[in-house]
Design a protein around this motif. Structure first.
Motif, PDB file in Angstrom:
ATOM      1  N   ASP A  67       0.849  -1.188   0.000  1.00 46.10           N
ATOM      2  CA  ASP A  67       0.000   0.000   0.000  1.00 46.10           C
ATOM      3  C   ASP A  67       0.885   1.239   0.000  1.00 46.10           C
ATOM      4  OD1 ASP A  67      -1.980  -1.827   0.219  1.00 46.10           O
ATOM      5  OD2 ASP A  67      -2.752  -1.124   2.148  1.00 46.10           O
ATOM      6  N   GLU A  68       0.451   2.278  -0.683  1.00 47.28           N
ATOM      7  CA  GLU A  68       1.162   3.567  -0.765  1.00 47.28           C
ATOM      8  C   GLU A  68       2.460   3.470  -1.540  1.00 47.28           C
ATOM      9  OE1 GLU A  68       1.285   6.065   2.710  1.00 47.28           O
ATOM     10  OE2 GLU A  68      -0.195   4.821   3.719  1.00 47.28           O
ATOM     11  N   ARG A  69       2.729   2.329  -2.174  1.00 51.20           N
ATOM     12  CA  ARG A  69       3.996   2.211  -2.893  1.00 51.20           C
ATOM     13  C   ARG A  69       3.826   1.300  -4.095  1.00 51.20           C
ATOM     14  NH1 ARG A  69       9.123  -0.280  -2.213  1.00 51.20           N
ATOM     15  NH2 ARG A  69      10.814   1.201  -2.600  1.00 51.20           N
ATOM     16  N   GLY A  70       2.800   1.597  -4.901  1.00 52.15           N
ATOM     17  CA  GLY A  70       2.578   0.816  -6.110  1.00 52.15           C
ATOM     18  C   GLY A  70       2.143   1.741  -7.233  1.00 52.15           C
ATOM     19  N   TYR A  71       2.695   1.490  -8.427  1.00 51.23           N
ATOM     20  CA  TYR A  71       2.403   2.347  -9.574  1.00 51.23           C
ATOM     21  C   TYR A  71       2.112   1.456 -10.781  1.00 51.23           C
ATOM     22  CZ  TYR A  71       5.209   5.325  -6.494  1.00 51.23           C
ATOM     23  OH  TYR A  71       5.711   5.981  -5.404  1.00 51.23           O
ATOM     24  N   ILE A  72       1.008   1.753 -11.453  1.00 48.04           N
ATOM     25  CA  ILE A  72       0.657   0.994 -12.661  1.00 48.04           C
ATOM     26  C   ILE A  72       0.498   1.991 -13.806  1.00 48.04           C
ATOM     27  CG2 ILE A  72      -1.087  -0.494 -13.728  1.00 48.04           C
ATOM     28  CD1 ILE A  72      -1.798  -1.384 -10.796  1.00 48.04           C
ATOM     29  N   VAL A  73       1.123   1.687 -14.933  1.00 51.50           N
ATOM     30  CA  VAL A  73       1.013   2.557 -16.110  1.00 51.50           C
ATOM     31  C   VAL A  73       0.757   1.675 -17.332  1.00 51.50           C
ATOM     32  CG1 VAL A  73       2.150   4.282 -17.571  1.00 51.50           C
ATOM     33  CG2 VAL A  73       2.653   4.224 -15.122  1.00 51.50           C
ATOM     34  N   GLY A  83       9.601   7.589 -21.848  1.00 51.29           N
ATOM     35  CA  GLY A  83      10.084   6.890 -20.650  1.00 51.29           C
ATOM     36  C   GLY A  83      10.205   7.805 -19.445  1.00 51.29           C
ATOM     37  N   GLY A  84      10.640   9.045 -19.670  1.00 50.81           N
ATOM     38  CA  GLY A  84      10.808   9.983 -18.561  1.00 50.81           C
ATOM     39  C   GLY A  84       9.484  10.269 -17.871  1.00 50.81           C
ATOM     40  N   VAL A  85       8.424  10.370 -18.662  1.00 47.62           N
ATOM     41  CA  VAL A  85       7.102  10.652 -18.080  1.00 47.62           C
ATOM     42  C   VAL A  85       6.591   9.417 -17.336  1.00 47.62           C
ATOM     43  CG1 VAL A  85       4.721  11.307 -18.588  1.00 47.62           C
ATOM     44  CG2 VAL A  85       6.600  12.359 -19.851  1.00 47.62           C
ATOM     45  N   VAL A  86       6.817   8.246 -17.909  1.00 46.04           N
ATOM     46  CA  VAL A  86       6.390   7.007 -17.232  1.00 46.04           C
ATOM     47  C   VAL A  86       7.149   6.861 -15.913  1.00 46.04           C
ATOM     48  CG1 VAL A  86       6.335   4.487 -17.377  1.00 46.04           C
ATOM     49  CG2 VAL A  86       5.720   5.869 -19.383  1.00 46.04           C
ATOM     50  N   SER A  87       8.450   7.164 -15.938  1.00 43.56           N
ATOM     51  CA  SER A  87       9.249   7.052 -14.718  1.00 43.56           C
ATOM     52  C   SER A  87       8.727   8.028 -13.655  1.00 43.56           C
ATOM     53  CB  SER A  87      10.717   7.325 -15.063  1.00 43.56           C
ATOM     54  OG  SER A  87      11.488   7.324 -13.903  1.00 43.56           O
ATOM     55  N   PHE A  88       8.358   9.222 -14.072  1.00 44.26           N
ATOM     56  CA  PHE A  88       7.758  10.189 -13.130  1.00 44.26           C
ATOM     57  C   PHE A  88       6.477   9.599 -12.519  1.00 44.26           C
ATOM     58  CE2 PHE A  88       4.334  13.457 -12.960  1.00 44.26           C
ATOM     59  CZ  PHE A  88       4.729  14.105 -11.802  1.00 44.26           C
ATOM     60  N   LEU A  89       5.633   8.983 -13.357  1.00 41.15           N
ATOM     61  CA  LEU A  89       4.380   8.399 -12.844  1.00 41.15           C
ATOM     62  C   LEU A  89       4.658   7.228 -11.897  1.00 41.15           C
ATOM     63  CD1 LEU A  89       2.152   8.513 -16.060  1.00 41.15           C
ATOM     64  CD2 LEU A  89       1.884   9.921 -14.001  1.00 41.15           C
ATOM     65  N   CYS A  90       5.854   6.667 -11.983  1.00 43.76           N
ATOM     66  CA  CYS A  90       6.248   5.561 -11.100  1.00 43.76           C
ATOM     67  C   CYS A  90       7.119   6.073  -9.956  1.00 43.76           C
ATOM     68  CB  CYS A  90       7.000   4.488 -11.892  1.00 43.76           C
ATOM     69  SG  CYS A  90       6.016   3.711 -13.161  1.00 43.76           S
ATOM     70  N   SER A  91       6.900   7.319  -9.559  1.00 38.18           N
ATOM     71  CA  SER A  91       7.697   7.903  -8.471  1.00 38.18           C
ATOM     72  C   SER A  91       6.783   8.528  -7.424  1.00 38.18           C
ATOM     73  CB  SER A  91       8.644   8.971  -9.021  1.00 38.18           C
ATOM     74  OG  SER A  91       7.907  10.150  -9.341  1.00 38.18           O
ATOM     75  N   GLU A  92       7.352   8.782  -6.244  1.00 40.63           N
ATOM     76  CA  GLU A  92       6.572   9.401  -5.163  1.00 40.63           C
ATOM     77  C   GLU A  92       6.053  10.779  -5.552  1.00 40.63           C
ATOM     78  OE1 GLU A  92       8.876   9.390  -1.547  1.00 40.63           O
ATOM     79  OE2 GLU A  92       9.126   7.214  -1.696  1.00 40.63           O
TER      80      GLU A  92
END
Ligand SMILES: NC(=O)c1ccc[n+]([C@@H]2O[C@H](COP(=O)([O-])OP(=O)(O)OC[C@H]3O[C@@H](n4cnc5c(N)ncnc54)[C@H](OP(=O)(O)O)[C@@H]3O)[C@@H](O)[C@H]2O)c1
Length: 264
Positions: A141-147, A236-245
């Motif tokens: 919880d609070e640490r999962g990212y799906i794109v 990729g840079g935008v996806v990486s941002f979406l996979c960050s805090e």
């Protein structure tokens, strides 16, 4: 809470998926990369990412539409990362039989037939459901990212692309599923978003260039938005941002990364 970050990227060995993998690796993510058949490119990707970013990279070969491929991803996560996953990126995509679909049939229909339809449904929404249903059991919880990675014309931000009807119905379903899972997972503070890249210079364009010629393709790109190709790393840079805090409060969003193509 474990500090190791792990990401699964389908189609992560070439093109946009590789741009995503490289950006995630540079952010410290260990990776599981899926691919379909190009072993040499997959091994090059692993060697380069491990050598450059000092992360661990595992390769999983298999057809995205097959359940056994998804099972193999999660066996790999179990064996190498104790069953923990931080980010899931469903990016794999291809043309039906590796051919771009540039003409309607004699009746004016662009539909490619039910076999092609099943191929795209398998690779896009079916695979996405299988991935997400398993991924959420591996995420904290609070640490999962799906794109998910969609394509222009699969939601209301741009008119439908006629040649894209068969893959497009698969991508449009993925966009619906992203909103569904965003809502379902919001109480766990796991995010789920979709990016919509514009025209991105990858080998996926080779059949189109072959059929239409480079000049015509360049003229088309030159008529859209910022009048240039995207690079895989820009996506990729935008996806990486979406996979960050930093993106922890963004969920259920459909984000064009297209230099204004959707404004057409
Ligand atoms: N390029 C664009 O202009 C553009 C624009 C908008 C959206 N997109 C989307 O972005 C995604 C990636 O496109 P791309 O241009 O980067 O493609 P690409 O350069 O052709 O790379 C495709 C990647 O996906 C893998 N793959 C293809 N079919 C697969 C299958 N059936 N099962 C498992 N893996 C498979 C490939 O593995 P192998 O190396 O083994 O073949 C490769 O790693 C796709 O979903 C596409 O629809 C692309």
């Amino acid at each position: 809470m474990s500090q190791t970050k792990t990401a699964l990227v389908t189609g992560g060995t070439r093109g946009i998926g590789y741009g995503v993998a490289e950006e995630l690796a540079s952010a410290g993510y260990h990776l599981i990369l899926g691919y379909r058949q190009n072993q040499a490119r997959a091994e090059d990707a692993k060697t380069h990412l491990e050598g450059t970013y000092a992360v661990r990279v595992f390769l999983v070969k298999g057809e995205a539409g097959e359940e056994s491929t998804v099972d193999a991803f999660f066996s790999c996560i179990e064996e190498n990362f104790g069953g923990k996953l931080t980010a899931l990126v469903h990016n794999a995509g291809a043309y039906w039989q590796n051919r771009a679909h540039n003409k309607p049939d004699a009746n004016g229909s662009w539909f490619q037939g039910w076999e092609a339809y099943e191929f795209f449904q398998g690779m896009y929404p079916k695979c996405f459901i299988r991935l997400v249903e398993k991924a959420v059991t591996c995420m904290e919880d609070e640490r999962g990212y799906i794109v998910a990675v969609s394509s222009p014309g699969c939601n209301n931000s741009r008119g439908p692309v006629l040649a894209y009807i068969t893959p497009g119905t698969g991508k449009a379903s993925v966009e619906y599923l992203v909103r569904h899972y965003a809502k379902q997972l919001a109480p766990r503070r796991i995010t789920c978003n979709v990016v919509i890249p514009g025209f991105t210079k990858t080998e996926a364009w080779d059949p189109v260039v072959k059929e239409l010629g480079a000049e015509q393709v360049d003229a088309f790109i030159g008529s859209c938005g910022m009048k240039r190709w995207a690079t895989p790393r820009e996506v990729g840079g935008v996806v990486s941002f979406l996979c960050s805090e930093k993106a922890a409060f963004i969920t259920g969003a459909s984000l064009p990364i297209d230099g204004g193509v959707h404004l057409k």
